[in-house]
Design an enzyme around this catalytic site. Structure first.
Site, short mmCIF file in Angstrom:
data_model
loop_
_atom_site.label_atom_id
_atom_site.label_comp_id
_atom_site.label_asym_id
_atom_site.label_seq_id
_atom_site.Cartn_x
_atom_site.Cartn_y
_atom_site.Cartn_z
N HIS A 82 48.26 58.67 37.96
CA HIS A 82 48.46 59.99 37.35
C HIS A 82 48.89 59.87 35.90
O HIS A 82 48.41 60.61 35.03
CB HIS A 82 49.52 60.76 38.14
CG HIS A 82 49.02 61.26 39.46
ND1 HIS A 82 49.85 61.78 40.42
CD2 HIS A 82 47.77 61.34 39.97
CE1 HIS A 82 49.14 62.14 41.47
NE2 HIS A 82 47.88 61.89 41.23
N ARG A 94 33.85 75.26 35.24
CA ARG A 94 34.66 75.24 36.47
C ARG A 94 35.51 76.50 36.50
O ARG A 94 36.24 76.78 35.56
CB ARG A 94 35.55 74.00 36.49
CG ARG A 94 34.80 72.68 36.32
CD ARG A 94 35.78 71.51 36.34
NE ARG A 94 35.14 70.23 36.14
CZ ARG A 94 35.05 69.61 34.97
NH1 ARG A 94 35.57 70.16 33.89
NH2 ARG A 94 34.45 68.44 34.87
N GLU A 151 25.42 66.72 44.83
CA GLU A 151 26.60 65.85 44.88
C GLU A 151 26.70 65.10 46.20
O GLU A 151 27.49 64.16 46.33
CB GLU A 151 27.87 66.69 44.72
CG GLU A 151 27.92 67.54 43.47
CD GLU A 151 29.05 68.54 43.49
OE1 GLU A 151 30.13 68.20 43.00
OE2 GLU A 151 28.85 69.65 44.02
N ASP A 187 30.96 62.78 42.42
CA ASP A 187 31.00 62.86 43.88
C ASP A 187 29.80 62.17 44.52
O ASP A 187 29.93 61.53 45.56
CB ASP A 187 31.04 64.33 44.33
CG ASP A 187 32.45 64.90 44.29
OD1 ASP A 187 33.41 64.11 44.29
OD2 ASP A 187 32.59 66.14 44.25
N ARG A 230 37.45 56.41 44.41
CA ARG A 230 37.57 55.73 43.12
C ARG A 230 38.98 55.77 42.56
O ARG A 230 39.26 55.13 41.55
CB ARG A 230 36.57 56.30 42.10
CG ARG A 230 36.81 57.72 41.70
CD ARG A 230 35.61 58.25 40.94
NE ARG A 230 35.86 59.62 40.51
CZ ARG A 230 35.80 60.01 39.26
NH1 ARG A 230 35.52 59.16 38.31
NH2 ARG A 230 36.02 61.27 38.94
N CYS A 248 25.95 66.47 35.19
CA CYS A 248 27.21 67.00 34.66
C CYS A 248 28.41 66.15 35.07
O CYS A 248 29.56 66.57 34.94
CB CYS A 248 27.42 68.46 35.10
SG CYS A 248 27.61 68.67 36.88
#
Length: 588
Positions: A199, A306, A441, A465, A475, A512
């Protein structure tokens, strides 16, 4: 800044986590632990302790949401989503129930009881040889410190505040630390722990802070004040850099600055190959404010918008009107370039507070995206109606995510038709010829691409994906992350299958996912027949530069060669060879 006289240059090799070069004195940071005193609580006072605990959880949750909002506004909802894991900790009923049981049984103060229970979780997770679970241990530690300070009636501990530029060296940083540190003064970041998928590393990348992680014992061997240089491209920390080293890195920075300047000159140019093929070069965004970056970097509209930011961290769902106003505003700012709106992709790592949902063992393979929408017709219709109404701006297009087969597409299109009929009866204007596409995807969608292409107007391949599902890896798990290979022979064949099916049915196809923004793969994608590439706004100039230096003829020859190769490494090497030949300065 140069090395101190009499001090030899020393080099430490770690893992490159965020690119860039930074110089400055180091500051070694150590976490001060909060002392928690244990004391007996009278059984009659246990309800009061429970009430204090519940209030502290509510207060902690509010603090996390506030911090999440700040990060969303600063660097985007995708990075702010990291704090969803923290919210799950304060809502973890198993942990909460265990604290309540111990309160009733041991009659100890709630601060001590909560710390004891939380530390047991942390110890258990930290011993597991799995980076993902170790990352969860860090989340619990972060939240535990915050809950305890709230129980003690103290404000959250401010993170290290130094008003001079420095390179921060720490054993580890929590997402809260990274979010609240003085980002104007932190030139670089060095951590004992961590991986490039942690993170903290992800946030450092978004914040543009050069970072090196995985140095193991830097906090024990380095001293505050020592002059240092970070090479975030190669995972290198240099203490007491010599004059020669400084000159070398000054030249590297000069070269990269010159490249960046040359790329800005491309803003008004078209992404057309040397033999005349125009490739539409779009941008991916998630917040309306990112339109500025799209225009600034010369993208031809938005290839992936999104829409989850409207739903995340909200206690109520957005209304049709609220969505319509947002979509139309973005579309009008981009016009005449296209705006492709992806319908709701909640689930996986994106959860809305306004939606009831149970626990899932593997949410990435569960109730998400189009599956969720087809079972929540009212939520889906509100968004579809908003998009249709926004299509009065003729540049608006729409696509459905996570399609796995024909039944989902046909049902989604039926609901679109229902929305159109409703809007006609209400006298609401919309574009009846709105282009509708699907994201490819899921491997089943790629295999069925020839049939899917007969139902829609375009394909957009979400390679992130698609690769994960095709190769069956997570991943973010460093134990298997090396298997996440865009150049995997099977992935290349899937991409070709989708592109060929699209063109055979007279529709266009784009990418994308992250592959679109990686110039190493630009020749391969062009040779496979991709009509559009959609990347992060800041990556658009270098992809445009790469496209302008290639010919479709040589890219198609590359694909013929690549399809004869049997390994990911061989395909990657061939792609790198062509990229190096045409635009060496664009490669890291």
């Amino acid at each position: 800044m140069k090395g101190e006289p009499g001090h030899q240059e020393k080099r430490y090799h770690g893992v490159p986590a965020a690119p860039g070069i930074a110089r400055g004195p180091i500051h070694v940071f150590s976490i001060e632990t909060d002392d928690v005193v244990r004391y007996h609580v009278d059984p009659a006072s246990v309800p009061d302790e429970i009430a204090r605990f519940e209030n502290a959880l509510i207060q902690t949750r509010a603090q996390i949401l506030e911090m999440q909002q700040q990060i969303a506004e600063a660097i985007g909802a995708k990075d702010a989503g990291i704090f969803d894991a923290h919210l799950l900790v304060v809502e973890d009923q198993t942990l909460i129930d265990e604290v309540l049981r111990k309160l009733e049984a041991d009659h100890c103060n709630v601060e001590f009881t909560f710390q004891e229970v939380a530390n047991r979780y942390v110890d258990s997770l930290s011993k597991i040889d799995d980076p993902y679970l170790r990352e969860r241990a860090i989340d619990i530690q972060d939240v535990t410190r915050r809950v305890i300070r709230n129980l003690q009636g103290r404000s959250p501990r401010p993170f290290l505040s130094i008003d001079q530029p420095h390179i921060l060296v720490a054993h580890n940083l929590t997402p809260s630390d990274t979010a609240t540190m003085n980002r104007e003064q932190v030139r670089g970041l060095v951590l004992d722990l961590g991986s490039r998928t942690s993170h903290t590393a992800i946030m450092a990348q978004s914040l543009g802070i050069p970072s090196v992680v995985g140095l193991h014992d830097a906090t024990e061997t380095l001293e505050t004040g020592a002059p240092a240089l970070i090479d975030g491209y190669h995972g290198l920390l240099i203490i007491n850099p010599s004059e020669e080293t400084l000159r070398k890195y000054e030249e590297i920075e000069r070269q990269k600055g010159a490249i960046a300047e040359s790329l800005t000159q491309l803003r008004e140019t078209k992404s057309t190959t040397r033999d005349g093929r125009h490739i539409v070069l779009s941008a991916n965004i998630e917040l309306p404010d990112e339109v500025d970056a799209v225009l600034r970097h010369g993208a031809e509209g938005v290839g992936l918008y999104r829409t989850e930011f409207l739903y995340l961290n909200e206690t109520t769902l957005p209304t049709e009107e609220e969505q319509f106003e947002v979509y139309l505003t973005v579309a009008e700012r981009l016009a005449p370039d296209p705006l492709i709106i992806r319908t709701l992709d909640l689930g996986g790592d994106k959860v809305s507070d306004g939606i009831e949902r149970g626990d899932e063992l593997n949410p990435f393979l569960g109730w998400r995206a189009i599956r969720f929408c087809l079972e929540n017709i009212d939520i889906f219709k509100a968004q579809l109606r908003a998009i249709l109404r926004a299509s009065v701006s003729p540049n608006v297009k729409m696509m459905f995510p996570m399609i796995s087969g024909l039944e989902e597409v046909r049902r989604a299109l039926e609901i679109v038709d229902e929305c159109k009929n409703e809007l006609r009866k209400e006298g609401q204007p919309f574009n009846d010829e709105l282009d509708i596409g699907v994201m490819i995807e899921v491997p089943t969608a790629a295999i069925m691409a020839d049939r899917l292409a007969r139902e829609v107007d375009f394909f957009s391949i979400g390679t992130n994906d698609l690769i994960q599902y095709a190769v069956a890896i997570d991943r973010t798990n460093e134990r298997v992350a090396h298997l996440y290979e865009p150049s995997h022979p099977s992935v290349v064949r899937l991409l070709k299958m989708v592109a060929d099916a699209a063109h055979a049915n007279g529709i266009w196809v784009g990418i994308c996912g992250e592959m679109a923004g990686d110039v190493l793969f630009t020749p391969l994608l062009l040779g496979l027949g991709m009509d559009e590439l959609s990347a992060g706004p800041t990556l658009v100039p270098q992809v445009k530069s790469a496209v302008q230096r290639l010919t479709i003829t040589e890219c198609e020859r590359l694909v013929v060669e690549v399809l004869q190769l049997d390994t990911s490494a061989a395909i990657l090497a061939r792609c790198a060879e062509m990229a190096e030949k045409n635009y060496p300065e664009l490669l890291g």
